[in-house]
Design a protein around this motif. Structure first.
Motif, mmCIF file in Angstrom:
data_model
loop_
_atom_site.group_PDB
_atom_site.id
_atom_site.type_symbol
_atom_site.label_atom_id
_atom_site.label_comp_id
_atom_site.label_asym_id
_atom_site.label_seq_id
_atom_site.Cartn_x
_atom_site.Cartn_y
_atom_site.Cartn_z
ATOM 1 N N PHE A 2 0.841 -1.201 0.000
ATOM 2 C CA PHE A 2 0.000 0.000 0.000
ATOM 3 C C PHE A 2 0.880 1.256 0.000
ATOM 4 O O PHE A 2 1.906 1.300 0.669
ATOM 5 C CB PHE A 2 -0.886 -0.019 1.249
ATOM 6 C CG PHE A 2 -1.707 1.206 1.426
ATOM 7 C CD1 PHE A 2 -2.902 1.380 0.737
ATOM 8 C CD2 PHE A 2 -1.277 2.233 2.286
ATOM 9 C CE1 PHE A 2 -3.662 2.527 0.901
ATOM 10 C CE2 PHE A 2 -2.031 3.378 2.446
ATOM 11 C CZ PHE A 2 -3.213 3.530 1.763
ATOM 12 N N GLN A 3 0.475 2.264 -0.780
ATOM 13 C CA GLN A 3 1.248 3.501 -0.819
ATOM 14 C C GLN A 3 0.314 4.698 -0.846
ATOM 15 O O GLN A 3 -0.723 4.672 -1.511
ATOM 16 C CB GLN A 3 2.123 3.520 -2.076
ATOM 17 C CG GLN A 3 3.086 4.659 -2.124
ATOM 18 C CD GLN A 3 4.133 4.582 -1.006
ATOM 19 O OE1 GLN A 3 4.802 3.561 -0.858
ATOM 20 N NE2 GLN A 3 4.234 5.625 -0.206
ATOM 21 N N ARG A 4 0.674 5.723 -0.113
ATOM 22 C CA ARG A 4 -0.146 6.937 -0.114
ATOM 23 C C ARG A 4 0.692 8.104 -0.629
ATOM 24 O O ARG A 4 1.823 8.305 -0.197
ATOM 25 C CB ARG A 4 -0.639 7.233 1.306
ATOM 26 C CG ARG A 4 -1.574 8.414 1.374
ATOM 27 C CD ARG A 4 -2.090 8.646 2.786
ATOM 28 N NE ARG A 4 -3.123 7.694 3.155
ATOM 29 C CZ ARG A 4 -3.163 7.064 4.324
ATOM 30 N NH1 ARG A 4 -2.240 7.240 5.220
ATOM 31 N NH2 ARG A 4 -4.155 6.232 4.589
ATOM 32 N N ILE A 5 0.116 8.866 -1.592
ATOM 33 C CA ILE A 5 0.835 9.978 -2.225
ATOM 34 C C ILE A 5 0.027 11.249 -2.045
ATOM 35 O O ILE A 5 -1.198 11.227 -2.151
ATOM 36 C CB ILE A 5 1.003 9.717 -3.749
ATOM 37 C CG1 ILE A 5 1.811 8.455 -4.000
ATOM 38 C CG2 ILE A 5 1.621 10.921 -4.455
ATOM 39 C CD1 ILE A 5 3.274 8.586 -3.671
ATOM 40 N N ARG A 6 0.696 12.352 -1.793
ATOM 41 C CA ARG A 6 -0.017 13.629 -1.623
ATOM 42 C C ARG A 6 -0.082 14.391 -2.936
ATOM 43 O O ARG A 6 0.894 14.474 -3.677
ATOM 44 C CB ARG A 6 0.691 14.491 -0.566
ATOM 45 C CG ARG A 6 0.544 13.923 0.836
ATOM 46 C CD ARG A 6 1.529 14.564 1.756
ATOM 47 N NE ARG A 6 1.225 15.988 1.920
ATOM 48 C CZ ARG A 6 2.083 16.848 2.450
ATOM 49 N NH1 ARG A 6 3.277 16.434 2.839
ATOM 50 N NH2 ARG A 6 1.748 18.106 2.581
ATOM 51 N N SER A 7 -1.261 14.933 -3.204
ATOM 52 C CA SER A 7 -1.435 15.796 -4.359
ATOM 53 C C SER A 7 -2.440 16.883 -3.955
ATOM 54 O O SER A 7 -2.741 17.029 -2.767
ATOM 55 C CB SER A 7 -1.927 14.985 -5.552
ATOM 56 O OG SER A 7 -1.866 15.768 -6.723
ATOM 57 N N ALA A 8 -2.956 17.633 -4.910
ATOM 58 C CA ALA A 8 -3.910 18.693 -4.576
ATOM 59 C C ALA A 8 -4.849 18.962 -5.739
ATOM 60 O O ALA A 8 -4.506 18.710 -6.895
ATOM 61 C CB ALA A 8 -3.162 19.974 -4.207
#
Ligand SMILES: [Zn+2]
Length: 509
Positions: A2-8
């Motif tokens: 599992f991987q979590r990436i920040r964006s907007a």
């Protein structure tokens, strides 16, 4: 894994944090995307997989689930491509990057893994600097000037996916610095100068008042009398942008995809003059949730030449931003708002043929035609126009015989001085200019005596002013007094302010 990436994502001009969660499990290869994405995001899958393959990675060989949260936020555009690619590569353990949570990714990918620029980077950068200053912002190279406008933020601006992956290994080595972007900032916008305008003292005076106090104006006169020329000189006498105004206006332009990478943060106030075929959506915004002309003119001037030629609906929708300084749009997925605090400027002929107020030529229009033409500008709109000025047509020999006028720079000095008075008077206010004041504050700052007040009240009765019109007239008088550096508003200030409402009185009654 599992991987979590920040964006907007953008809502109006506001940057909203978005998390891209990628889960890769063994099983039949597949890909599902949840979290209310629109078509562009679905298409992202194809772009991202192609880009990954062109860098020598394998694309989609496991069971992959992607979720974008918050789920109720509409996400559009291709700005999530980069984050998606990084997330998929990390989740399938094809890359290893330390502290991936310290980065925020934005950018569109092409099939051959080049990064393409996206809108609204400045809004994201300003938001990060405020709420998560430790974050490193990763944006396409072509967005770098925009990102480094926020000087405190760490920025990486790679040209390709591969360059990005290399940069993430040793981010300290590839941080962008803010210096290059401001190189070109000295180049000023070339606008017309008032020294080129002969005569027309009354019009110049009205525009000086408008610039000093942010008052709406309307110029009425024969074709060729010089209305448009005078209006085009206006940007040259507007007061300098304050730092917060500059950031705000540049963010709006960034969200509209109109960031000027040569000049960095905007130095001069915007002057927008949309064509009279402009639609409601292009004036107030809403197309693809982008800001419209009214917002692009925020902190500056929205100039409508040939006012009666505009669609009635388009003009009417300007009434709300004129009162509140903000455009509110109701959309299926919630309401969004754009700042839109602008000075409305307009120009028009007095009648369809153009010569109804001309001493030198005859008007060929029937009275009914003239009435219909003028009624295209509604009473409520005219009521919001503080400076209504007739522009006389002067014979060429007469006007050229006179001396050329003051330069814009000289007029701007007086405007700036009057503006500073207003700023000092209302230090704690963001919107300190007289044109934006509310009625309560207005009462406190007039400092007039009983005689002046009686004079104003009598005139209001005689000219049948509305309450709004009366308040607006007082604000103009306040600015006139500021221009002559006086604390008190006196009778001559009021007399001048009142005559700027003359057209309304003759046209509407
Ligand atoms: Zn006419």
């Amino acid at each position: 894994m599992f991987q979590r990436i920040r964006s907007a994502a953008l809502r109006g001009i506001e940057a909203i944090p978005v998390e891209i969660e990628v889960d890769s499990t063994s099983g039949l290869p597949g890909f599902s995307l949840v979290g209310l994405p629109d078509n562009a995001v679905r298409e992202a899958r194809e772009r991202v997989i192609s880009a990954m393959r062109s860098c020598g990675f394998y694309g989609c060989s496991t069971r992959m689930t992607v979720n974008m949260s918050p789920a109720d936020l509409r996400k559009e555009g291709a700005a999530f491509d980069l984050g998606l690619a990084i997330g998929m590569l990390a989740a399938t353990e094809q890359i290893r990057i330390a502290n991936l949570e310290n980065f925020l990714f934005l950018g569109e990918l092409s099939l051959d893994a080049k990064l393409r620029p996206v809108h609204g980077i400045l809004a994201v950068a300003a938001n990060l600097a405020r709420y998560a200053p430790q974050t490193t912002l990763v944006v396409p190279y072509e967005n770098r000037e925009e990102a480094v406008c926020v000087e405190t933020l760490k920025v990486i601006a790679p040209k390709t996916l591969e360059e990005c992956l290399n940069g993430l290994q040793e981010p300290e080595r590839v941080y962008c610095s803010g210096h290059e972007c401001h190189l070109a900032s000295a180049t000023q916008n070339k606008t017309a100068d008032f020294s080129q305008v002969y005569g027309m003292a009354a019009v110049k005076r009205a525009l000086e008042i408008s610039a000093a106090g942010a008052h709406n104006f309307l110029l009425v006169g024969s074709p060729g009398a010089g209305k448009t020329l005078c209006a085009r000189c206006l940007p040259g006498i507007l007061p300098a942008m304050r730092r917060n105004e500059s950031l705000e206006s540049t963010i709006i332009h960034s969200c509209a995809g109109m960031f000027d990478s040569c000049s960095g943060l905007m130095k001069s106030r915007p002057f927008r003059s949309p064509h009279h075929t402009a639609t409601v959506a292009s004036l107030v915004g809403g197309m693809k949730l982008r800001p419209g002309e009214a917002s692009l003119a925020h902190n500056g001037v929205l100039f409508l030449d040939e006012l009666p030629e505009f669609q009635r609906a388009a003009l009417e929708c300007l009434r709300q931003p004129l009162e509140e300084g903000v455009v509110r749009l109701n959309r299926a997925l919630g309401n969004i708002s754009f700042p839109a605090s602008f000075v409305l400027g307009a120009a028009m002929n007095p009648c369809p043929c153009g010569y109804a107020m001309d001493n030198r030529r005859d008007c060929r229009c029937a009275p009914e035609t003239i009435k219909r033409y003028r009624s295209k500008v509604s009473g409520p709109l005219l009521d919001r126009i503080d400076l209504q000025v007739s522009v006389p047509s002067v014979p060429i020999d007469e006007s050229r015989a006179g001396e050329a006028g003051e330069s814009s720079a000289e007029i701007q000095k007086r405007v700036e001085a009057a503006c500073e008075i207003q700023e000092n008077r209302l230090k704690d206010r963001k919107n300190f200019r007289n044109g934006h004041l509310d009625g309560k504050t207005l009462k406190d700052i007039l400092l007039w005596d009983r005689e002046a007040e009686n004079f104003a009240l009598k005139a209001a009765e005689k000219w049948r002013m509305s309450h709004r019109g009366y308040d607006r007239m007082l604000k103009v008088a306040r600015t006139i007094a500021d221009l002559r550096q006086s604390d008190k508003v006196e009778r001559p200030d009021l007399a001048e302010a009142i005559q700027y409402r003359a057209l309304e009185a003759t046209w509407m009654n």
